[in-house]
Write a protein that holds these residues in place. Sequence first.
Motif, PDB file in Angstrom:
ATOM      1  N   LEU A   1      -2.440  -0.345  17.069  1.00 40.29           N
ATOM      2  CA  LEU A   1      -3.002  -0.639  18.386  1.00 40.29           C
ATOM      3  C   LEU A   1      -3.792  -1.940  18.378  1.00 40.29           C
ATOM      4  CD1 LEU A   1      -4.199   2.942  19.394  1.00 40.29           C
ATOM      5  CD2 LEU A   1      -2.457   1.588  20.562  1.00 40.29           C
ATOM      6  N   ALA A   2      -4.585  -2.143  17.310  1.00 43.18           N
ATOM      7  CA  ALA A   2      -5.429  -3.333  17.257  1.00 43.18           C
ATOM      8  C   ALA A   2      -4.625  -4.614  17.105  1.00 43.18           C
ATOM      9  CB  ALA A   2      -6.428  -3.207  16.104  1.00 43.18           C
ATOM     10  N   LEU A   3      -3.509  -4.533  16.349  1.00 41.69           N
ATOM     11  CA  LEU A   3      -2.768  -5.745  16.036  1.00 41.69           C
ATOM     12  C   LEU A   3      -1.675  -6.076  17.040  1.00 41.69           C
ATOM     13  CD1 LEU A   3      -2.320  -5.386  12.176  1.00 41.69           C
ATOM     14  CD2 LEU A   3      -3.926  -6.848  13.374  1.00 41.69           C
ATOM     15  N   TYR A   4      -1.069  -5.063  17.646  1.00 43.90           N
ATOM     16  CA  TYR A   4       0.163  -5.319  18.375  1.00 43.90           C
ATOM     17  C   TYR A   4       0.173  -4.923  19.847  1.00 43.90           C
ATOM     18  CZ  TYR A   4       1.951  -6.127  13.712  1.00 43.90           C
ATOM     19  OH  TYR A   4       2.142  -6.617  12.462  1.00 43.90           O
ATOM     20  N   VAL A   5      -0.859  -4.250  20.325  1.00 49.16           N
ATOM     21  CA  VAL A   5      -0.868  -3.874  21.734  1.00 49.16           C
ATOM     22  C   VAL A   5      -1.727  -4.880  22.492  1.00 49.16           C
ATOM     23  CG1 VAL A   5      -1.446  -2.090  23.402  1.00 49.16           C
ATOM     24  CG2 VAL A   5      -0.544  -1.455  21.173  1.00 49.16           C
ATOM     25  N   HIS A   6      -1.088  -5.769  23.235  1.00 45.51           N
ATOM     26  CA  HIS A   6      -1.766  -6.796  23.997  1.00 45.51           C
ATOM     27  C   HIS A   6      -1.348  -6.705  25.453  1.00 45.51           C
ATOM     28  CE1 HIS A   6      -2.444  -8.150  20.016  1.00 45.51           C
ATOM     29  NE2 HIS A   6      -1.226  -8.643  19.857  1.00 45.51           N
ATOM     30  N   PRO A   7      -2.204  -7.197  26.346  1.00 44.97           N
ATOM     31  CA  PRO A   7      -1.819  -7.211  27.751  1.00 44.97           C
ATOM     32  C   PRO A   7      -0.625  -8.137  27.972  1.00 44.97           C
ATOM     33  CG  PRO A   7      -4.187  -7.584  27.486  1.00 44.97           C
ATOM     34  CD  PRO A   7      -3.568  -7.687  26.125  1.00 44.97           C
ATOM     35  N   VAL A   8       0.286  -7.731  28.827  1.00 39.51           N
ATOM     36  CA  VAL A   8       1.419  -8.549  29.227  1.00 39.51           C
ATOM     37  C   VAL A   8       1.272  -8.823  30.712  1.00 39.51           C
ATOM     38  CG1 VAL A   8       3.939  -8.670  29.368  1.00 39.51           C
ATOM     39  CG2 VAL A   8       2.848  -7.506  27.445  1.00 39.51           C
TER      40      VAL A   8
ATOM     41  N   HIS B   1       1.993   1.045   8.693  1.00 35.39           N
ATOM     42  CA  HIS B   1       0.536   0.973   8.795  1.00 35.39           C
ATOM     43  C   HIS B   1      -0.078   2.297   8.348  1.00 35.39           C
ATOM     44  CE1 HIS B   1       0.903  -2.351  12.066  1.00 35.39           C
ATOM     45  NE2 HIS B   1       0.780  -2.863  10.867  1.00 35.39           N
ATOM     46  N   SER B   2      -1.300   2.228   7.847  1.00 36.68           N
ATOM     47  CA  SER B   2      -1.957   3.446   7.366  1.00 36.68           C
ATOM     48  C   SER B   2      -2.441   4.330   8.510  1.00 36.68           C
ATOM     49  CB  SER B   2      -3.126   3.089   6.444  1.00 36.68           C
ATOM     50  OG  SER B   2      -4.050   2.243   7.111  1.00 36.68           O
ATOM     51  N   THR B   3      -2.811   3.728   9.646  1.00 34.09           N
ATOM     52  CA  THR B   3      -3.288   4.507  10.793  1.00 34.09           C
ATOM     53  C   THR B   3      -2.759   3.895  12.084  1.00 34.09           C
ATOM     54  OG1 THR B   3      -5.301   3.189  11.135  1.00 34.09           O
ATOM     55  CG2 THR B   3      -5.442   5.006   9.558  1.00 34.09           C
ATOM     56  N   PRO B   4      -2.654   4.686  13.154  1.00 35.11           N
ATOM     57  CA  PRO B   4      -2.240   4.138  14.447  1.00 35.11           C
ATOM     58  C   PRO B   4      -3.217   3.105  14.988  1.00 35.11           C
ATOM     59  CG  PRO B   4      -2.064   6.541  14.430  1.00 35.11           C
ATOM     60  CD  PRO B   4      -2.799   6.145  13.192  1.00 35.11           C
ATOM     61  N   ALA B   5      -4.486   3.204  14.568  1.00 34.61           N
ATOM     62  CA  ALA B   5      -5.494   2.260  15.056  1.00 34.61           C
ATOM     63  C   ALA B   5      -5.139   0.824  14.684  1.00 34.61           C
ATOM     64  CB  ALA B   5      -6.871   2.626  14.499  1.00 34.61           C
ATOM     65  N   ILE B   6      -4.565   0.655  13.495  1.00 31.94           N
ATOM     66  CA  ILE B   6      -4.173  -0.694  13.073  1.00 31.94           C
ATOM     67  C   ILE B   6      -3.055  -1.211  13.970  1.00 31.94           C
ATOM     68  CG2 ILE B   6      -3.153  -2.034  11.192  1.00 31.94           C
ATOM     69  CD1 ILE B   6      -4.518  -0.162   9.237  1.00 31.94           C
TER      70      ILE B   6
ATOM     71  N   SER C   1       0.851  -1.185   0.000  1.00 29.75           N
ATOM     72  CA  SER C   1       0.000   0.000   0.000  1.00 29.75           C
ATOM     73  C   SER C   1       0.889   1.238   0.000  1.00 29.75           C
ATOM     74  CB  SER C   1      -0.919   0.009   1.228  1.00 29.75           C
ATOM     75  OG  SER C   1      -0.155   0.055   2.418  1.00 29.75           O
ATOM     76  N   GLU C   2       0.268   2.393  -0.139  1.00 33.81           N
ATOM     77  CA  GLU C   2       1.032   3.643  -0.163  1.00 33.81           C
ATOM     78  C   GLU C   2       1.762   3.871   1.160  1.00 33.81           C
ATOM     79  OE1 GLU C   2       0.194   8.425  -0.863  1.00 33.81           O
ATOM     80  OE2 GLU C   2      -1.313   6.941  -1.444  1.00 33.81           O
ATOM     81  N   SER C   3       1.093   3.532   2.267  1.00 32.03           N
ATOM     82  CA  SER C   3       1.712   3.737   3.576  1.00 32.03           C
ATOM     83  C   SER C   3       2.835   2.743   3.840  1.00 32.03           C
ATOM     84  CB  SER C   3       0.657   3.626   4.680  1.00 32.03           C
ATOM     85  OG  SER C   3       0.009   2.371   4.626  1.00 32.03           O
ATOM     86  N   SER C   4       2.856   1.630   3.106  1.00 33.26           N
ATOM     87  CA  SER C   4       3.912   0.633   3.298  1.00 33.26           C
ATOM     88  C   SER C   4       5.253   1.125   2.767  1.00 33.26           C
ATOM     89  CB  SER C   4       3.539  -0.681   2.610  1.00 33.26           C
ATOM     90  OG  SER C   4       2.377  -1.241   3.190  1.00 33.26           O
TER      91      SER C   4
ATOM     92  N   GLY D   1       8.541   2.278  25.322  1.00 28.59           N
ATOM     93  CA  GLY D   1       8.048   3.640  25.543  1.00 28.59           C
ATOM     94  C   GLY D   1       7.929   4.476  24.289  1.00 28.59           C
ATOM     95  N   GLN D   2       8.218   3.890  23.117  1.00 27.46           N
ATOM     96  CA  GLN D   2       8.048   4.632  21.875  1.00 27.46           C
ATOM     97  C   GLN D   2       6.561   4.896  21.635  1.00 27.46           C
ATOM     98  OE1 GLN D   2      10.509   5.809  19.939  1.00 27.46           O
ATOM     99  NE2 GLN D   2      12.042   4.966  21.348  1.00 27.46           N
ATOM    100  N   SER D   3       6.265   6.004  20.988  1.00 32.90           N
ATOM    101  CA  SER D   3       4.866   6.346  20.733  1.00 32.90           C
ATOM    102  C   SER D   3       4.260   5.408  19.693  1.00 32.90           C
ATOM    103  CB  SER D   3       4.761   7.786  20.227  1.00 32.90           C
ATOM    104  OG  SER D   3       5.328   7.897  18.935  1.00 32.90           O
ATOM    105  N   VAL D   4       2.948   5.282  19.738  1.00 32.65           N
ATOM    106  CA  VAL D   4       2.250   4.453  18.750  1.00 32.65           C
ATOM    107  C   VAL D   4       2.464   5.016  17.349  1.00 32.65           C
ATOM    108  CG1 VAL D   4      -0.012   3.613  18.001  1.00 32.65           C
ATOM    109  CG2 VAL D   4       0.527   3.725  20.436  1.00 32.65           C
ATOM    110  N   LYS D   5       2.537   6.332  17.239  1.00 29.12           N
ATOM    111  CA  LYS D   5       2.743   6.967  15.939  1.00 29.12           C
ATOM    112  C   LYS D   5       4.093   6.563  15.356  1.00 29.12           C
ATOM    113  CE  LYS D   5       1.136   9.763  12.780  1.00 29.12           C
ATOM    114  NZ  LYS D   5      -0.114   9.455  12.069  1.00 29.12           N
ATOM    115  N   THR D   6       5.120   6.490  16.210  1.00 27.51           N
ATOM    116  CA  THR D   6       6.444   6.065  15.745  1.00 27.51           C
ATOM    117  C   THR D   6       6.402   4.618  15.263  1.00 27.51           C
ATOM    118  OG1 THR D   6       7.546   7.576  17.284  1.00 27.51           O
ATOM    119  CG2 THR D   6       8.852   5.747  16.415  1.00 27.51           C
ATOM    120  N   ALA D   7       5.752   3.753  16.050  1.00 27.50           N
ATOM    121  CA  ALA D   7       5.632   2.350  15.660  1.00 27.50           C
ATOM    122  C   ALA D   7       4.848   2.213  14.371  1.00 27.50           C
ATOM    123  CB  ALA D   7       4.965   1.553  16.774  1.00 27.50           C
TER     124      ALA D   7
END
Length: 387
Positions: free
Chosen positions: A363-370, A356-361, A254-257, A344-350
Amino acid sequence: MASVHRRVHRGRVTYRAVWRESGSGGKAQLRNKSFARAADAKAYAARMEAEIERRGVGDSARHSVEQYLFRWLATLRDRGEHSPATLECYTRCITAAKPWVGDIPLSKLSTADLDHAYGELRKRGGRTPDGEQTRPLSARTVLNIHRCLHTALEQARKWKLIAENPARDARAPSPLRSWARAFTADEVRHLLDVAAADPTTYCMVATMLTCGLRRSELIGLAFDAVDFTAGTLEVKRAGIEVAHRAVIRARTKSESSARKLKIPPALVALLKGQLVRVQKMMLEWGKEYQREPLLVFPGLAGVAMLPQNVTDRMRALLRRAKITGAQPCHAWRHTAATLLLDSGQSVKTAQARLGHSTPAITLALYVHPVEERDAEAAEHLGKLIER
């Protein structure tokens, strides 16, 4: 899609309007008509293109679902707006569904027909493009077939071939979401120790870990995208499989890739070592070696590696390290994301680093409880009620 071609025969110049329309047996056929003036040929070609699109692929009352679906697929190929991998996926989906809905007239296809087809695909399977019977299909595969049919039938509705899209109300399976797990810090260290036995494998996992590359992006990575002086790596190509052949796409998923990443000095050194190994292979193969583009992780003679070959290589690494329960390739990308966010890096940096096209993706795919973090959270909140 209609087009105009200039033709010279015995000194006479003519202009031929060429277009594709449905023939007998559901096969697309080329038609043409010649004109003395280019303007007349262009006008006629535009008129035929509008007429073909208006009537879609023919009278829905006289054509079956199978005929429509393959003609819809031919239209997508003519437009050239979809990747070969997407078209191949659509072909597999249509072929699998063909035994259960293919013979039904397009105008009579109902939601009940689709629901029945999905049930049969789950219980008995479908067909492969080679005509072989498949095993019962997974819920995820049937969901992909449903999405393909929904897209195709929505186009039939827009072409006025059917009044409503029967797939809109069909109930596709709802597969359980399977979370990909990341490697732990100890597992990463152990995997790198095991991978060190082969310099190329070590460089591959180091690149995936530090850059969070997808498998296709790793395959498509070439040395013209690596700036050793600036310490950057540009993601601009993708390696995919089409008709059992490895193909390098000149653009990413995609363009964001498409992105430029800063890489650490340790990875720069590893990539320099990989360049030396590739140059050695070039000398051994000679003129037969593919140099455009000069891939960082090539297969034989410099051609792109098949995606499955990369997966097999990573799976063998996991087996040697005795690590289970992780996806061979994607776990490295997942680990990169998890370590970025955990440090501690921001979601926007990740998000930017992963493409990813948006930070929501992200968060949905990679932020899980530890568990450790969850225990810390419980302790922190518990102090509020201790009083």
